[in-house]
Write a protein that holds these residues in place. Structure first.
Motif, PDB file in Angstrom:
ATOM      1  N   LEU A 191      -1.065   5.750   1.990  1.00  0.00           N
ATOM      2  CA  LEU A 191      -0.631   5.743   3.389  1.00  0.00           C
ATOM      3  C   LEU A 191      -1.756   5.394   4.347  1.00  0.00           C
ATOM      4  CD1 LEU A 191       1.788   8.801   3.543  1.00  0.00           C
ATOM      5  CD2 LEU A 191       2.366   6.390   3.779  1.00  0.00           C
ATOM      6  N   ASP A 192      -2.919   5.988   4.155  1.00  0.00           N
ATOM      7  CA  ASP A 192      -4.036   5.708   5.061  1.00  0.00           C
ATOM      8  C   ASP A 192      -4.423   4.237   5.002  1.00  0.00           C
ATOM      9  OD1 ASP A 192      -4.127   8.328   5.879  1.00  0.00           O
ATOM     10  OD2 ASP A 192      -5.718   8.914   4.491  1.00  0.00           O
ATOM     11  N   ALA A 193      -4.413   3.665   3.805  1.00  0.00           N
ATOM     12  CA  ALA A 193      -4.746   2.248   3.656  1.00  0.00           C
ATOM     13  C   ALA A 193      -3.693   1.374   4.332  1.00  0.00           C
ATOM     14  CB  ALA A 193      -4.866   1.885   2.180  1.00  0.00           C
ATOM     15  N   ALA A 227       4.507   4.092   9.415  1.00  0.00           N
ATOM     16  CA  ALA A 227       3.418   4.522   8.537  1.00  0.00           C
ATOM     17  C   ALA A 227       2.749   5.785   9.087  1.00  0.00           C
ATOM     18  CB  ALA A 227       2.393   3.396   8.382  1.00  0.00           C
ATOM     19  N   LEU A 228       2.556   5.831  10.400  1.00  0.00           N
ATOM     20  CA  LEU A 228       1.971   7.018  11.020  1.00  0.00           C
ATOM     21  C   LEU A 228       2.854   8.241  10.800  1.00  0.00           C
ATOM     22  CD1 LEU A 228       0.801   5.480  14.417  1.00  0.00           C
ATOM     23  CD2 LEU A 228      -0.709   6.403  12.648  1.00  0.00           C
ATOM     24  N   LEU A 229       4.161   8.050  10.942  1.00  0.00           N
ATOM     25  CA  LEU A 229       5.081   9.168  10.758  1.00  0.00           C
ATOM     26  C   LEU A 229       5.050   9.650   9.310  1.00  0.00           C
ATOM     27  CD1 LEU A 229       7.212  10.953  12.100  1.00  0.00           C
ATOM     28  CD2 LEU A 229       8.937   9.254  11.454  1.00  0.00           C
ATOM     29  N   ALA A 230       4.991   8.719   8.370  1.00  0.00           N
ATOM     30  CA  ALA A 230       4.933   9.087   6.952  1.00  0.00           C
ATOM     31  C   ALA A 230       3.665   9.874   6.642  1.00  0.00           C
ATOM     32  CB  ALA A 230       5.003   7.841   6.084  1.00  0.00           C
ATOM     33  N   ALA A 231       2.600   9.596   7.422  1.00  0.00           N
ATOM     34  CA  ALA A 231       1.338  10.300   7.223  1.00  0.00           C
ATOM     35  C   ALA A 231       1.271  11.612   7.991  1.00  0.00           C
ATOM     36  CB  ALA A 231       0.174   9.392   7.644  1.00  0.00           C
ATOM     37  N   GLY A 232       2.351  11.964   8.685  1.00  0.00           N
ATOM     38  CA  GLY A 232       2.403  13.223   9.414  1.00  0.00           C
ATOM     39  C   GLY A 232       1.804  13.177  10.805  1.00  0.00           C
ATOM     40  N   GLU A 284       2.833  12.596  13.923  1.00  0.00           N
ATOM     41  CA  GLU A 284       4.067  12.424  14.678  1.00  0.00           C
ATOM     42  C   GLU A 284       3.841  11.993  16.125  1.00  0.00           C
ATOM     43  OE1 GLU A 284       6.657  15.737  14.345  1.00  0.00           O
ATOM     44  OE2 GLU A 284       6.687  15.706  12.150  1.00  0.00           O
ATOM     45  N   GLY A 285       2.832  12.558  16.784  1.00  0.00           N
ATOM     46  CA  GLY A 285       2.580  12.197  18.172  1.00  0.00           C
ATOM     47  C   GLY A 285       2.271  10.722  18.324  1.00  0.00           C
ATOM     48  N   GLU A 286       1.384  10.212  17.468  1.00  0.00           N
ATOM     49  CA  GLU A 286       1.033   8.791  17.514  1.00  0.00           C
ATOM     50  C   GLU A 286       2.236   7.939  17.116  1.00  0.00           C
ATOM     51  OE1 GLU A 286      -3.178   7.963  15.899  1.00  0.00           O
ATOM     52  OE2 GLU A 286      -2.602   9.900  15.027  1.00  0.00           O
ATOM     53  N   ALA A 287       3.003   8.421  16.141  1.00  0.00           N
ATOM     54  CA  ALA A 287       4.174   7.668  15.685  1.00  0.00           C
ATOM     55  C   ALA A 287       5.169   7.483  16.817  1.00  0.00           C
ATOM     56  CB  ALA A 287       4.828   8.389  14.513  1.00  0.00           C
ATOM     57  N   ARG A 288       5.423   8.563  17.578  1.00  0.00           N
ATOM     58  CA  ARG A 288       6.368   8.446  18.669  1.00  0.00           C
ATOM     59  C   ARG A 288       5.896   7.425  19.703  1.00  0.00           C
ATOM     60  NH1 ARG A 288       8.282   8.921  23.244  1.00  0.00           N
ATOM     61  NH2 ARG A 288      10.371   9.781  23.671  1.00  0.00           N
ATOM     62  N   GLU A 289       4.600   7.439  19.987  1.00  0.00           N
ATOM     63  CA  GLU A 289       4.029   6.488  20.955  1.00  0.00           C
ATOM     64  C   GLU A 289       4.269   5.045  20.506  1.00  0.00           C
ATOM     65  OE1 GLU A 289      -0.414   5.131  22.552  1.00  0.00           O
ATOM     66  OE2 GLU A 289      -0.162   6.996  21.429  1.00  0.00           O
ATOM     67  N   ARG A 342       0.841  -1.209   0.000  1.00  0.00           N
ATOM     68  CA  ARG A 342       0.000   0.000   0.000  1.00  0.00           C
ATOM     69  C   ARG A 342       0.871   1.252   0.000  1.00  0.00           C
ATOM     70  NH1 ARG A 342      -5.024  -1.082  -1.801  1.00  0.00           N
ATOM     71  NH2 ARG A 342      -5.993  -2.801  -0.650  1.00  0.00           N
ATOM     72  N   ARG A 343       1.936   1.234   0.769  1.00  0.00           N
ATOM     73  CA  ARG A 343       2.834   2.387   0.796  1.00  0.00           C
ATOM     74  C   ARG A 343       3.549   2.556  -0.544  1.00  0.00           C
ATOM     75  NH1 ARG A 343       6.112   3.355   6.298  1.00  0.00           N
ATOM     76  NH2 ARG A 343       6.632   5.160   5.002  1.00  0.00           N
TER      77      ARG A 343
END
Length: 273
Positions: free
Chosen positions: A150-152, A181-186, A188-193, A144-145
């Motif tokens: 990205l969302d998919a 994938a979260l970081l690529a989608a912008g 960042e807060g969720e990505a760090r978690e 998908r990426r």
């Protein structure tokens, strides 16, 4: 290719040893030793592993385990077309589906993410064990990426295995892929978690989650054993290599606060203002 004296061939998995029983004893021993070398080198020296796999393949191309090992050695060297051919041969010989996810990933490597997604929806996936199904989910998200979806990709990785509290062999990689994938989608807060959760589950260092977290937090790691040296010119124009000058040390102290991490490296927490 030379075989180290400490390699006997007995190190191979019992199922592989059973497959090799169809060969003459001396030949089986030679094949086993080459397969041991493939397993030993594939992470640190993939080219070397590939060489040993070719020897094993020349000796026993009709053994499924040999074709599988040759496939993984080719895969490690990004020879995706060759790897896919070997995996297909191994699958025909064994009748199993265990190689389905890595075969799909070879399709990605060949620039065919749509084919990988077709494989992710095939009946073979239902025959995979839990680890195989997670691996297939990772491959599908990667496809998908590849397509810019990205969302998919994020939705693909959202699963009971991702949210499970228990740590399994695949947990760190699944959480890491989700964070990435979260970081690529912008996000960042969720990505760090999720990078933090991946690090928590990464007991064997299979990901670089710690480095990604440090990068997000603005922390640089400097080897503490490297002596800080600078070049400066004397009044006579002579170039001198030596310790940093007082002015340079003062400048460094302004740039960041220095501490030492558990690995003995110096962690510099950069000021983001």
């Amino acid at each position: 290719m030379p075989i180290p004296e400490d390699v006997t061939g007995d190190e191979i998995d019992k199922d592989v040893r059973q497959e090799l029983q169809s060969l003459p004893k001396t030949l089986a021993e030679d094949v086993a030793k080459n397969l041991v070398m493939v397993a030993r080198l594939i992470d640190e020296d993939p080219e070397g592993a590939y060489g040993y796999s070719k020897v094993a393949l020349r000796l026993a191309s009709r053994v499924a385990a040999v074709r599988e090992a040759a496939g993984f050695a080719a895969y490690a060297n990004q020879k995706y077309s060759e790897a896919l051919a070997e995996f297909r041969a191994a699958r025909r010989m064994s009748g199993g589906v265990e190689l389905w996810p890595v075969m799909a990933d070879c399709e990605r490597g060949l620039g065919r993410p749509e084919k990988a997604l077709d494989m992710a929806g095939a009946p073979e996936v239902n025959k995979l064990d839990k680890a195989g199904q997670v691996e297939m989910r990772l491959v599908a998200a990667g496809a998908r990426r590849d397509l810019g979806q990205l969302d998919a990709a994020i939705v693909t990785l959202q699963s009971p295995e991702l949210a499970a509290g228990s740590v399994q062999p695949w947990t760190a990689r699944l959480r890491y892929a989700y964070a990435d994938a979260l970081l690529a989608a912008g996000r960042e807060g969720e990505a760090r978690e999720w990078f933090a959760k991946a690090l928590e589950a990464d007991r064997d260092g299979s990901t670089d989650a710690s480095d990604r977290l440090a990068e997000m937090d603005g922390v640089d790691f400097v080897d503490a054993l490297d002596e800080v040296e600078t070049e400066h010119e004397t009044e006579s124009g002579e170039t001198v290599v030596g310790q940093a000058t007082d002015a340079e040390e003062a400048e460094d102290s302004v740039e960041g606060q220095v501490g030492r991490d558990e690995a003995g490296h110096v962690a510099v927490d950069r000021d983001e203002d």
